[in-house]
Write a protein that holds these residues in place. Sequence first.
Motif, PDB file in Angstrom:
ATOM      1  N   GLN A 197      15.587  39.444-104.257  1.00 57.56           N
ATOM      2  CA  GLN A 197      14.923  37.916-104.599  1.00 57.56           C
ATOM      3  C   GLN A 197      12.884  38.714-105.279  1.00 57.56           C
ATOM      4  O   GLN A 197      12.503  37.617-104.877  1.00 57.56           O
ATOM      5  CB  GLN A 197      13.836  37.565-103.597  1.00 57.56           C
ATOM      6  N   ILE A 220      11.877  31.307-100.312  1.00 61.44           N
ATOM      7  CA  ILE A 220      12.617  33.248-100.245  1.00 61.44           C
ATOM      8  C   ILE A 220      13.636  32.809 -98.826  1.00 61.44           C
ATOM      9  O   ILE A 220      13.208  31.784 -98.364  1.00 61.44           O
ATOM     10  CB  ILE A 220      11.372  34.151 -99.161  1.00 61.44           C
ATOM     11  N   ASN A 231      15.621  29.012 -95.660  1.00 63.17           N
ATOM     12  CA  ASN A 231      14.615  28.619 -97.013  1.00 63.17           C
ATOM     13  C   ASN A 231      13.252  28.540 -96.419  1.00 63.17           C
ATOM     14  O   ASN A 231      13.656  27.633 -95.726  1.00 63.17           O
ATOM     15  CB  ASN A 231      15.688  27.683 -97.976  1.00 63.17           C
TER      16      ASN A 231
END
Length: 880
Positions: A197, A220, A231
């Motif tokens: 990520q 994230i 999330n």
Amino acid sequence: MKKKSRKSPYLENENQEAKLFANSLVSPLREPVLVLNQNLEVLAASQPFFTTFKITQGEIEGETIYSLQEGNLDRDKVRHLFESELAQEKEVKDLHITLKFRNSGQIPVSMNARVFNWQNREMTILSISPDKPLATKKGALRTQISEILSNAPAMICLLKGPEHVFEVANDKYIEFIGRRDIIGKSVRKVLPEAESQGFFDLLDQVYTTGEAFVGNQVPIQLSDEHFGKKNSFLNFVYQPTFNAKREVDGVFVHVVDATEQVLSRKKIEESETELRQLINTVPAMIWITNKDGYSIFLNKNWYNYTGQKAQEAQGYGWVEAIHPDDKKQAKDAFLEANNSRKPYTATFRLRNTSGEYRWVIDNGMPQYNKNGDYEGMVGTVVDVHEEKVKEQLIREKEHRIRSMVEEADVPTAVYTGRDMRIELANEAMIKVWGKDASIIGMTLKEALPELEGQPFHELLDDVFSTGKTYWGKEDKVDLVIDGNLKTGFFNFTYKPLKNEDGEIYGILNMAIDVTEMVESRNLLKESEAYFRQMTDLIPEKFCTTNPEGDFIYCNKHWLDYTGLSFKELKKNGWSSLVHPEEKKLFDQNWERSLNTGESFEMEVRYKNKDGKYKWHLRRAEAVKDEGGKIKLWIGTNTEIHRLKEEEKRKESFLKMVSHELKTPVTSIKGYVQLLLNLLQREEDGNTVPLPLKPSLERIDHQILRLTRLISEMLDLSRIEENKLELQKSFFSINDLVAETVQDIHYTNTQHRVEVTHQHRCSVYADKDRIGQVLINFITNAIKYSPESREVNVLINSTEDNKVAVSVKDRGIGIDKANHKNIFKRFYRVGVESEETYSGFGIGLYLAKEIIQRHNGSIKVKSKIGEGSEFTFILSEVSQN
């Protein structure tokens, strides 16, 4: 106070954002604190500020630190603070001035200020505390900064090194990521799901470039053990931190969960000064060394504790504060750990500012950069003097007890408490248990779970409760040793241990392993029983006697043979059993062996329970001690009666063979001498007719007889050596019978052999050997039918697709008791004259062996005076 000035919309929004951030900093604080912007305008104030100086929220809005005061007596000092000292040093501590606010009057205060960056703009955090005793002033700002970190509404952590190892993290950060044990671990290990990520790349970028990164509403996804994937959207700051050399040594992370507070954009940057301030608040002495082992940083606690100056502690100067007796050991341990890149731990005495040496524990861990290169070590020094002194006292006491236990020659252990925790156990006891030293400190149930269900836990509890010593004698215990449950036997004691008050606090366990002794005794009993059982099973008659030759033991075969009890046999002795003809020689030989110890061996006849004597081979060997003295005799008596009878039959057979071979040879020799005499007379002129033809016929007859006898002997030898080979082929059994009968007619014209073919077939067999069987049957029929001249041969079929060939005579016949014996080797039915019925007694034996080797069978029907019928049966084969 100044009147509020009107601001532009842009500035209003900017100030609003700054105020939100400032309020987030001061809201949890319990000291009077102000946050000022770069124009020294008040952005926020802590609640204690309002209550201490009796000012309201509305009164501070738009005010500067100067306009906020009325008739300040130390205005010049305040201006010098903000316009000179803070501009240069970025931090001012413990500035004592007198302030006067509108509603509070003149108040002596202590001011501490520090400048920090937020979104590339300077802010000042200002602590204004009424003067207190010196002890409470010291470290005020430090405490406030610590409270900011621990109580801030944002998520905050401090990552160290190129691997971004968590050094500090507040509760909100730990709660957000859903993990607890993160300190000392790298971000990659704690949050592996963030790898793809982009966050790790950003951390590496900040660490490498030294430039901060600001993220706004960045998505994230984290793993949550309760909710699966979680999330979130984050506003965050990655702010580099620097060491004394202005090198990046970590990343300060400030995170705001923008999922719930999208409008709040909070970022915090920490400078090198803040990091040092944080380190200085840790209640330990912290040190950092480079890869060469030289000290490059020591926090203030070290200097405050030891009284060393920074120049004195540089390099290896810190070693000089260690007690002389501990100095070399501590330095060598550190250098060894540094050179081997391994964790470092040492305990030594460190001098404090009072000149007193106190015990401390020094721990260090190796540090590596992102390339895996060793950069040095980071460690802490903690004062453990009181604990160390207590530990030494306890250790001395334990040493005395441990020495007593460890020096014991027998397995020894000490259990404490009712739960029987293993306090001490010497090596001998640990070996008995089949465990290792790791069981020290465990309860007996934890260390030896296999004792569950055995009586020892109850015995220990009873000793602990009653105070009575338990003595165990040859008690059985099952222990797991090397993964296998093994049984042992022990003599042991459970002795209660009491303190000064007479209270039982533990149990002393001492044991002696007597497993070998118990097992040897049991094995001896089992061996004796096994020996008796074994001797009863062996076919020999086994016995033992004392050195004088008297019975000690006789096996069952002896008793069954004699029909006597052991008591009767021992009373009667050998004399009552030995045949009178061997008794004298037996007694002489046995007496000589008893006197000399020589082995005894003799063939002797013993009387059985029916009163009959049977031959035995008697052997006896003396069992002697180390000095050669006879302890007992072991004897065996093997029955050889059948062997003796066999020897007798062989002797008879040899006589018979000699007679049978001598007769045709003598006859041939007589006829030859007769012909030679007649020829001599003819040469002398005496004309005498020569009986040449009848003489030669008689010689030929005797040669055929001799040849047959030799052939039978050879076949007997081949069968005994299993070398009789069969040359099998397909042939007509009917043709073989016809040809054999015809050949017999040429040599015997006195008997008439009639053949009846009720069945015609072929067989797969050795034609010559089957012919040999047929000749034996027919010649026996002729031989044993002196009064009858007729022999019948019948060929017929059986129900199971086999062919039977029978030879029937009307001769002397055979008693039924001898039907089985006549097929035995060398067996001959008793007759009045061996001259009339000559032979070896092996013809029918050979016939049986030949037929059986063809997977056939042989039968006999006979009665005395009515003749005999011999039949052999073979499997027939198809005509095709």
